[in-house]
Design a protein around this motif. Structure first.
Motif, short mmCIF file in Angstrom:
data_model
loop_
_atom_site.label_atom_id
_atom_site.label_comp_id
_atom_site.label_asym_id
_atom_site.label_seq_id
_atom_site.Cartn_x
_atom_site.Cartn_y
_atom_site.Cartn_z
N LYS A 1 8.98 3.58 4.53
CA LYS A 1 10.22 3.78 5.29
C LYS A 1 9.92 4.88 6.32
N VAL A 2 10.26 4.62 7.58
CA VAL A 2 9.75 5.46 8.66
C VAL A 2 10.87 6.14 9.44
N LEU B 1 2.90 0.40 12.08
CA LEU B 1 1.91 0.01 11.08
C LEU B 1 2.25 0.59 9.70
N LEU B 2 2.76 1.80 9.67
CA LEU B 2 3.22 2.36 8.39
C LEU B 2 4.31 1.47 7.79
N ALA C 1 7.85 8.24 5.54
CA ALA C 1 6.99 8.89 6.52
C ALA C 1 7.80 9.37 7.71
N ILE C 2 7.52 10.58 8.15
CA ILE C 2 8.05 11.11 9.40
C ILE C 2 6.92 11.09 10.42
N MET D 1 0.81 -1.22 0.00
CA MET D 1 0.00 0.00 0.00
C MET D 1 0.85 1.27 0.00
N LEU D 2 1.97 1.23 0.73
CA LEU D 2 2.82 2.42 0.86
C LEU D 2 4.24 2.15 0.38
N ASN D 3 4.37 1.29 -0.62
CA ASN D 3 5.68 0.95 -1.14
C ASN D 3 6.46 2.19 -1.54
N ASN D 4 7.70 2.28 -1.08
CA ASN D 4 8.63 3.37 -1.41
C ASN D 4 8.23 4.73 -0.86
N LYS D 5 7.20 4.79 -0.03
CA LYS D 5 6.84 6.05 0.61
C LYS D 5 7.71 6.26 1.85
#
Length: 248
Positions: free
Chosen positions: A30-31, A23-24, A7-8, A1-5
């Motif tokens: 990547k967090v 969960l992200l 997040a901070i 769902m969030l491939n290559n995104k």
């Protein structure tokens, strides 16, 4: 769902922030696990993410400090190359007291710090989101911004101001395909409610249509939805994640 995104998550060493970071990552983002003071807890979140095959780093920064947050952004870009998602979750302490007993300085400090954390965090990521013409901004508010409860005057007023802030960001950033939304929890089983009497928790659960108070993961799931492409045409929304407590 969030491939290559990328997040901070501010305030991600515990509670809602930690659950959201994990969960992200489970959804392949990547967090950046931001923390204010508890390095060990933040590093544990990173280790938990890596143990499950995810990618994460922990970075210390005060969400209210533009210099520190700018450094966090530089480190994020160095490690991951871009920024797609900001979850503004940093917790600002406040006095539990009535309006008659609170001082102006106490109220001012909470409101100012709450808005400054959101303002600074948003300000430092926006140039990069504008450049790529996309981005997701998610802000953690509280149902107490709409429903008054004894002792929470500072918190409720500060979160109400945050809700207005987000609507203006959503309006201004729309042309850049950057969305801004509010996720607003009811009572959540975190460190913040650790000392809340069991009777109060049970009473809240009984008043909630779903019959329980939230776990941090309940809030995290809503954040992930707003971080994903499923919410591309939703902006400026206030979403109560309270088991139905905020039904009109």
């Amino acid at each position: 769902m969030l491939n290559n995104k990328v997040a901070i998550v501010t305030g991600a060493s515990r509670g809602i922030g930690a659950a959201t970071a994990c969960l992200l990552a489970q959804h392949h983002a990547k967090v950046v696990v931001n923390y204010f003071s508890n390095a060990a807890a933040a590093q544990q979140v990173v280790e938990d993410i890596k143990k499950n095959g995810g990618k994460a780093i922990a970075i210390q920064a005060d969400a209210r400090n533009e210099e520190q947050m700018s450094s966090l952004v530089r480190d994020t870009l160095k490690h991951f190359g871009h920024i797609d998602i900001l979850v503004s979750n940093a917790s600002i302490s406040f006095p539990m007291t009535s309006f008659l007993d609170i001082s102006w300085d106490e109220l001012d400090r909470k409101v100012s710090d709450e808005l400054k954390a959101a303002f600074v965090s948003t300000k430092v990521v926006l140039p990069h989101m504008i450049q790529q013409n996309k981005g997701k901004l998610i802000f953690i508010s509280s149902g107490l911004s709409n429903f008054a409860q004894a002792g929470f005057v500072a918190h409720g007023i500060a979160k109400g101001a945050l809700n207005s802030f987000v609507r203006y960001i959503a309006h201004e950033m729309g042309p850049y395909q950057i969305t801004a939304n509010v996720v607003s929890p009811g009572m959540v089983a975190t460190d913040a409610t650790l000392h809340t009497p069991a009777e109060a928790k049970n009473q809240t659960a009984q008043m909630t249509p779903l019959g329980r108070i939230a776990q941090p993961e309940d809030i995290a799931k809503s954040v992930v939805m707003y971080a994903s492409s499923y919410s591309d045409f939703i902006t400026g929304a206030y979403v109560p994640v309270s088991g139905g407590m905020e039904m009109n």
